[in-house]
Motif scaffolding. Structure first.
Motif, PDB file in Angstrom:
ATOM      1  N   PHE B  35      32.343 -56.638  57.980  1.00 52.99           N
ATOM      2  CA  PHE B  35      32.796 -57.226  56.725  1.00 52.99           C
ATOM      3  C   PHE B  35      33.971 -56.433  56.163  1.00 52.99           C
ATOM      4  N   TYR B  37      35.204 -55.967  52.228  1.00 55.07           N
ATOM      5  CA  TYR B  37      34.949 -56.229  50.814  1.00 55.07           C
ATOM      6  C   TYR B  37      36.119 -55.683  50.001  1.00 55.07           C
ATOM      7  N   MET B  45      32.213 -56.002  43.693  1.00 59.38           N
ATOM      8  CA  MET B  45      32.462 -56.089  45.133  1.00 59.38           C
ATOM      9  C   MET B  45      32.573 -57.567  45.515  1.00 59.38           C
ATOM     10  N   PHE B  91      37.052 -52.090  51.340  1.00 55.26           N
ATOM     11  CA  PHE B  91      36.045 -51.406  52.132  1.00 55.26           C
ATOM     12  C   PHE B  91      35.712 -52.214  53.374  1.00 55.26           C
ATOM     13  N   GLY B  96      24.076 -53.710  61.261  1.00 55.68           N
ATOM     14  CA  GLY B  96      23.486 -53.869  62.579  1.00 55.68           C
ATOM     15  C   GLY B  96      22.462 -54.986  62.603  1.00 55.68           C
ATOM     16  N   LYS B 102      21.295 -53.801  56.072  1.00 58.34           N
ATOM     17  CA  LYS B 102      21.862 -52.783  55.191  1.00 58.34           C
ATOM     18  C   LYS B 102      23.256 -52.411  55.684  1.00 58.34           C
ATOM     19  N   LEU B 103      24.162 -52.301  54.745  1.00 56.44           N
ATOM     20  CA  LEU B 103      25.560 -52.091  55.057  1.00 56.44           C
ATOM     21  C   LEU B 103      25.906 -50.607  55.122  1.00 56.44           C
ATOM     22  N   PHE B 105      29.260 -48.394  54.916  1.00 62.09           N
ATOM     23  CA  PHE B 105      30.622 -48.577  54.438  1.00 62.09           C
ATOM     24  C   PHE B 105      31.546 -47.454  54.898  1.00 62.09           C
ATOM     25  N   GLY B 106      32.827 -47.804  55.042  1.00 59.11           N
ATOM     26  CA  GLY B 106      33.859 -46.799  55.192  1.00 59.11           C
ATOM     27  C   GLY B 106      34.207 -46.214  53.827  1.00 59.11           C
ATOM     28  N   GLN B 107      35.142 -45.266  53.836  1.00 54.19           N
ATOM     29  CA  GLN B 107      35.509 -44.569  52.606  1.00 54.19           C
ATOM     30  C   GLN B 107      36.450 -45.357  51.717  1.00 54.19           C
TER      31      GLN B 107
END
Lengths: 115, 115
Positions: B35, B37, B45, B91, B96, B102-103, B105-107
């Motif tokens: 994803f 966002y 978000m 983001f 999985g 549950k996500l 996230f990157g920074q």
């Protein structure tokens, strides 16, 4: 229809006090997630609820954090004996039934500041 | 454990131009979802685009498209004809197939759009 709502929008508390954050998911959404977002960072998973199944609490950072959800309705995240490092935005998201990869819909978050 | 990396803390683009935001991820799962966002200053978000890993075709939503390279574990976002309203934190996130959605996230990447 109505989106995910969270209250309060902002919360300022003193170190050592308990706080309770509320999340109202979208009606009919069986899955509910809590995430924490520290300033300038990505979101961290805290806890997941799915219907009446046992929640996945694997992301809770300490035993001061707990959450409840009754059925498919409101959820509350409680932080006991707050610490300054708990200061963050706490975001709630809900997801409709179906594939785990379905889109999560986020609330506007609660900004918590611990003095 | 799955990880998501966004290597560009900040990006800027001129209005009407095109910009690409990078994202790489690490996973051993074969079934997953990706994803992008968007988070404007309001904290809300907003889903920009979603990709199912089993689909080879890159997802597209109006001016937003992705370049999904499964073997390279890369998932970049291209924004065409950039608009002032595109300015936000972006983001990249991973879910999985066996993790209840549950996500991770990157920074995040802060995108500035110049008029």
């Amino acid at each position: 229809g109505a989106g995910v709502s969270q209250s309060p929008s902002n919360k300022v508390t003193e170190k050592g006090k308990d706080v309770e954050l509320r999340c109202d998911p979208i009606s009919g959404h069986t899955a509910l997630y809590w995430y924490r977002q520290r300033l300038g960072q990505g979101l961290e998973f805290l806890i997941y609820f799915q219907g009446n199944s046992a929640p996945d609490k694997s992301g809770l950072p300490s035993d001061r954090f707990s959450a409840e959800r009754t059925g498919e309705s409101v959820s509350t995240l409680t932080i006991q004996r707050t610490q300054q490092e708990d200061s963050a935005v706490y975001l709630c998201a809900s997801r409709p039934p179906g594939l785990v990869g379905e889109t999560q819909y986020f609330g506007p978050g609660t900004r918590l500041l611990v003095l | 454990a799955q990880t998501v990396t966004q290597s560009q803390p900040e990006m800027s683009v001129q209005e009407a131009e095109t910009v690409t935001l990078s994202c790489t991820y690490d996973t051993s799962e074969s079934d997953y979802y990706l994803f992008w966002y968007k988070q404007p200053p309001s904290r809300q978000m907003i889903l920009v685009i979603r990709q199912e890993a089993y689909k080879q075709q890159n997802a597209t939503e109006n001016r937003f498209s992705v370049n999904f390279q499964k073997a390279a574990k890369s998932f970049s976002l291209k924004i065409s004809d950039s608009q002032l309203g595109d300015a936000a934190m972006y983001f990249c996130a991973y879910a999985g197939g066996t993790s209840y959605g549950k996500l991770t996230f990157g920074q995040g990447t802060i995108l500035t759009v110049h008029p």
